[in-house]
Design an enzyme around this catalytic site. Structure first.
Site, mmCIF file in Angstrom:
data_model
loop_
_atom_site.group_PDB
_atom_site.id
_atom_site.type_symbol
_atom_site.label_atom_id
_atom_site.label_comp_id
_atom_site.label_asym_id
_atom_site.label_seq_id
_atom_site.Cartn_x
_atom_site.Cartn_y
_atom_site.Cartn_z
ATOM 1 N N LYS A 153 90.143 31.798 -77.723
ATOM 2 C CA LYS A 153 89.511 33.405 -77.827
ATOM 3 C C LYS A 153 89.112 33.520 -76.900
ATOM 4 O O LYS A 153 87.351 32.697 -77.385
ATOM 5 C CB LYS A 153 89.523 33.624 -79.323
ATOM 6 C CG LYS A 153 90.092 35.352 -79.015
ATOM 7 C CD LYS A 153 89.978 35.215 -80.886
ATOM 8 C CE LYS A 153 90.498 36.692 -80.481
ATOM 9 N NZ LYS A 153 90.500 37.779 -82.428
ATOM 10 N N SER A 228 93.752 40.391 -82.949
ATOM 11 C CA SER A 228 93.335 40.058 -81.855
ATOM 12 C C SER A 228 93.425 38.628 -81.457
ATOM 13 O O SER A 228 93.504 38.684 -80.056
ATOM 14 C CB SER A 228 92.016 40.554 -81.894
ATOM 15 O OG SER A 228 91.103 40.187 -82.662
ATOM 16 N N SER A 252 93.763 39.314 -87.670
ATOM 17 C CA SER A 252 93.212 38.336 -86.409
ATOM 18 C C SER A 252 93.857 37.385 -86.109
ATOM 19 O O SER A 252 94.160 37.337 -84.894
ATOM 20 C CB SER A 252 92.182 38.910 -85.504
ATOM 21 O OG SER A 252 92.147 40.557 -85.063
#
Lengths: 570, 570
Positions: A153, A228, A252
């Protein structure tokens, strides 16, 4: 609900000056894809539909795996971590072959779902060659993730690489230090080839930002891949990486895993290092973020956690991490699961309720499980309203000041789900006194769950989200996941082999009358907005929650459950 | 510096209405002492000087041990935990005999130092008889603390007993639930006979409150016994209990231990349960409180921590507790200690500097230790001012609102050290945004210590406090201890066999020019206020700090150090 004053960070003229940086940033991704294998890239671009079509049609992006050779498909599709490392040891595969196949799959993932922010192709190739060299020289692997391709990420600091966390203002931010977790994964033998997208502010259960745009769901491209960690879910579901390393402060990791039909774990806090990364969360302790993997099988999730914790020993690098080993699981002979069909606050969409029922039916029929309906004993609607409102108020307790300070230098426009998030709990700045009282409520909740439920239950099974994979931009309700961030209990999201069905999942159930239910089910004219046609191809993922620091047991129980459900590696 | 508005909680008329409650509360203590053994009580009262004399003279209260029989003196003086349990197993002593001897010693402690808030004499006697009965029936101990008399800091909830935390307004507070730690200690076999005093607001490094008054130092009764666990330090140093269970958010275990020449540990946070207690700290996470024992030997401290954690398993009762065992210590063949003679902010008094030098000299001469002078590499004066100011601001970050809400219902007068505390960092209410930034600074500090010092050092040796035991009401500077609460590293305070000496410790060293140094060394007319005559009988305790979650190693290294120093059980 919109507070105009809160959006004082927006400045169109200022944002205009950042557009060249955005272009250069995105051009780098295209250039890397092209340069890696111009012929392959051209073939892919020709095969993949336009963004407009992908955004508007329920396209199954996994069909573009056919752009890979059959050997490449086998590498990225059939080999779990244990197979990959074994085949390297046996001389049947090299890290370079693995890496090249994954780069190609990641390119397909990118062209179909737009999941990547930054490619690391030259670095990945060099790293793979070094690993091959090491194995040749030493006749052993660097570590348990030798040659395992891991996507990161993007908000984790990557040394000497632009790190934005999707804040336009950070397009010139090049950290000198590296996320501790990247250091650890590197030592374990991982290869990094892509850094993936997160939404603006890293606070949507969806993935859309002003740098790289929207990430699509591989199972149905017009749907959301969640967020996310929606770049991670898309790239993993597209076989573009073995493991996606994500983060979760309200769902997320779990929402993206559920939306894309893969596995994800939200470990108990402080087991995986968050050190050296970019986010608005620094110094915020009311709801603590975690990092964790997204994977295609629960076994790989287990392997990864064990390797990271027991061999990586993050506490040797990060004084915030707890020196708690990933131990052998302890499961009782009969596993007692409390089932929450519904959180008593927001009624799930029909596909989710069906997924719950089908799963519970199979588990109930199995002698290893004892199933208890937890709904009658769960927190009441009124209590849940109170808990969720506190939950939301804690996210925005500084009146969004940190976020605004990170958006302001670029003046970037605030996206609808950003505004939705900023208005959590009215977006009101709390006093520290109010914050302390709410932290006290949170601690009382944690104790109540411990004493009232986990005193006699081993696990709690619930939806991961109120719907199957959500319509892009419509992930409004966080409660099914954020409840467990507030309380800090570990959970795993897993596929159950159920996807939304336009016929089966048409009927609107009886609904409650509270603001969150209305937000999810009704439009502004007070009409039901749920339309089963919108969710075609959307998978259902469920969530298993266990006791604090018993992450190992949650994983072990999930193994049993998916085995009973017949859910295979994705 | 005084902010009149901050003291709006004071209300003399309201306070007047609480005086009958205070009287009744204190009468209960006297009644219990009297009823236990009227003759003994009368003898003690006759022997012990008046409060006025004790408060004004440097009396060594331990001389009143002569009021005990020689057998009682031997029980409370000569037998460590291991001896007590062994002698019960061997049939040489009963829990009742032990308990009675400790009750008598606690009465002497109370009459000389005023350390007890509430006696639990009938409960202790009954418990002791039950333990004896159990041993007789089962031929084994209830647990590793069978018959071990433990005193409890009063703010821990005791079921069905008034629990005030020294807040006058709580004189009618009778909790139905019990501190988890009390439950655990009970299961391990402990006997509880007294609940001990803490200062107003539990936030002085001294012990004075509006319910029971001032606690004196056993070594020199006009001096402070430290605080906030100053009731515990006094009762333990007076042989009035085997172990004192205290708490520490800024030095509240360590300062009292140092002031009274005993041992204390501030474990890493979340190893000992804080659940079910009264304080202003609920929901406050910037600086996290801990609980821990005060003891007369480092071995007993070790025994107690091991029993509490490994057999007590607090995580089974309290979901905030970490499931981390008290492991076997790991010490290198050569132990590398960084020595901070001075924290580069406030110069210690001569006795402390002498204690440091004498200790370092002995360790330097021992081949098992390598000593490094850390002062030149430590944070600069300017950095320390910044760190300490942040530290203080975090204590009062809610503008003292929680504290005021707890004082207000009684209108009790605020004591000088309470006002001193309330003005930490100006007593200013911070915004959550500011609080987050300071939490960020705190986390950066934690990492810096980890990377810069504990990368190559095993431990850091420093003073526990800027002086030997302090003049009553004059404990102004918390920095030597609170630094480690802010950074959350575990440490042990231990005696070094040095006490203040009027001749040797007369000279004022070179001083710095910063506000904290001025506060400690100068009076309001800018004259040196340090007078060696004020500190007669004041012991010096030093502090050994280790890596996070390496509490076991700190204890093990302290064992070696006190053995080299020749410091015996107190």
């Amino acid at each position: 609900m919109t507070q105009t004053s809160a959006y004082a960070s927006e400045d169109a003229a200022k944002f205009e000056t950042f557009k060249p940086l955005i272009e250069a940033y995105n051009k780098d991704a295209v250039d890397q894809m092209q340069q890696f294998d111009p012929e392959f890239y051209t073939k892919c671009v020709a095969a993949v539909p336009s963004a407009e079509i992908l955004d508007s049609e329920p396209i199954d992006a996994t069909k573009f795996w056919s752009l890979l050779s059959s050997k490449e498909q086998a590498i990225v599709g059939d080999l779990a971590i244990a197979d990959l490392t074994q085949k390297q040891l046996d001389g049947e595969l090299t890290a370079l072959e693995i890496t090249k196949a994954y780069i190609k799959a990641a390119i397909i993932a990118q062209l179909t779902t737009n999941c990547v922010m930054q490619f690391l192709i030259p670095e990945a190739l060099q790293r793979a060659q070094e690993l091959d060299e090491y194995l040749k020289q030493n006749q052993k692997l660097v570590g348990p993730l030798h040659g395992v391709v891991v996507s990161l990420k993007e908000h984790m600091n990557y040394k000497n690489k632009i790190t934005t966390a999707s804040y336009v203002a950070y397009l010139k931010n090049v950290p000198e230090n590296e996320a501790v977790t990247i250091t650890i994964l590197y030592k374990l033998g991982a290869v990094f080839h892509v850094r993936t997208a997160q939404p603006q502010g890293i606070m949507h259960l969806d993935t859309l930002n002003n740098i790289t745009g929207r990430t699509r769901n591989p199972r149905s491209t017009r749907l959301s891949s969640g967020g996310s960690s929606g770049g991670e879910s898309a790239v993993v579901a597209m076989h573009g990486s073995v493991i996606g390393h994500g983060s979760d402060i309200g769902g997320s990791i779990r929402a993206p895993a559920a939306f894309t039909d893969i596995f994800g774990i939200r470990p108990t806090t402080k087991r995986i290092s968050l050190m050296n990364g970019l986010s608005s969360g620094k110094g915020q302790e009311s709801i603590v973020a975690v990092q964790g993997p997204l994977a295609r099988s629960i076994e790989e999730l287990d392997t990864y956690m064990r390797a990271y914790i027991n061999e990586g020993k993050p506490w040797l690098y990060d004084p915030m991490c707890l020196p708690i080993e990933w131990r052998e699981p302890k499961l009782p002979a009969k596993i007692k699961i409390g089932v929450l069909y519904d959180d008593n606050l927001v009624t799930p969409f029909p596909a989710v309720s069906r997924g719950m029922k089908e799963t519970v039916a199979k588990l109930s029929a199995n002698p290893e499980f004892e199933i208890v309906n937890l709904n009658p004993k769960w927190f009441s609607e009124e209590e849940m309203i109170d808990i969720y409102t506190t939950n939301l108020r804690l996210y925005t307790c500084d009146g969004n000041k940190v976020q605004l300070s990170m958006w302001s230098p670029s003046g970037e426009p605030l996206l609808p789900l950003t505004k939705h998030y900023m208005n959590f709990g009215g977006g009101k700045e709390l006093s520290i006194y109010e914050n302390k009282l709410m932290n006290g409520q949170r601690d009382a909740l944690r104790v109540e769950i411990f004493q009232k439920y986990f005193s006699h239950l081993d696990f709690i099974l619930s939806p991961t989200y109120n719907g199957p994979a959500e319509i892009a931009g419509q992930s409004l309700y966080w409660g099914y996941t954020s409840f467990w961030n507030l309380a800090d209990y570990p959970n795993v999201t897993f596929p159950v082999g159920v996807a939304h069905d336009v016929q089966k999942d048409a009927e609107v159930p009886n609904l409650r009358d509270n603001e969150y239910e209305r937000m999810v089910w009704y439009n502004e004219n007070n009409e039901i907005k749920y339309d089963p046609k919108n969710y075609i191809g959307g998978p259902v993922g469920l969530q298993l929650t266990g006791k604090r620091f018993c992450d190992e047991d949650v994983v072990a129980a999930t193994k049993k459950i998916v085995s009973i459900l017949g859910v295979e590696r994705r």
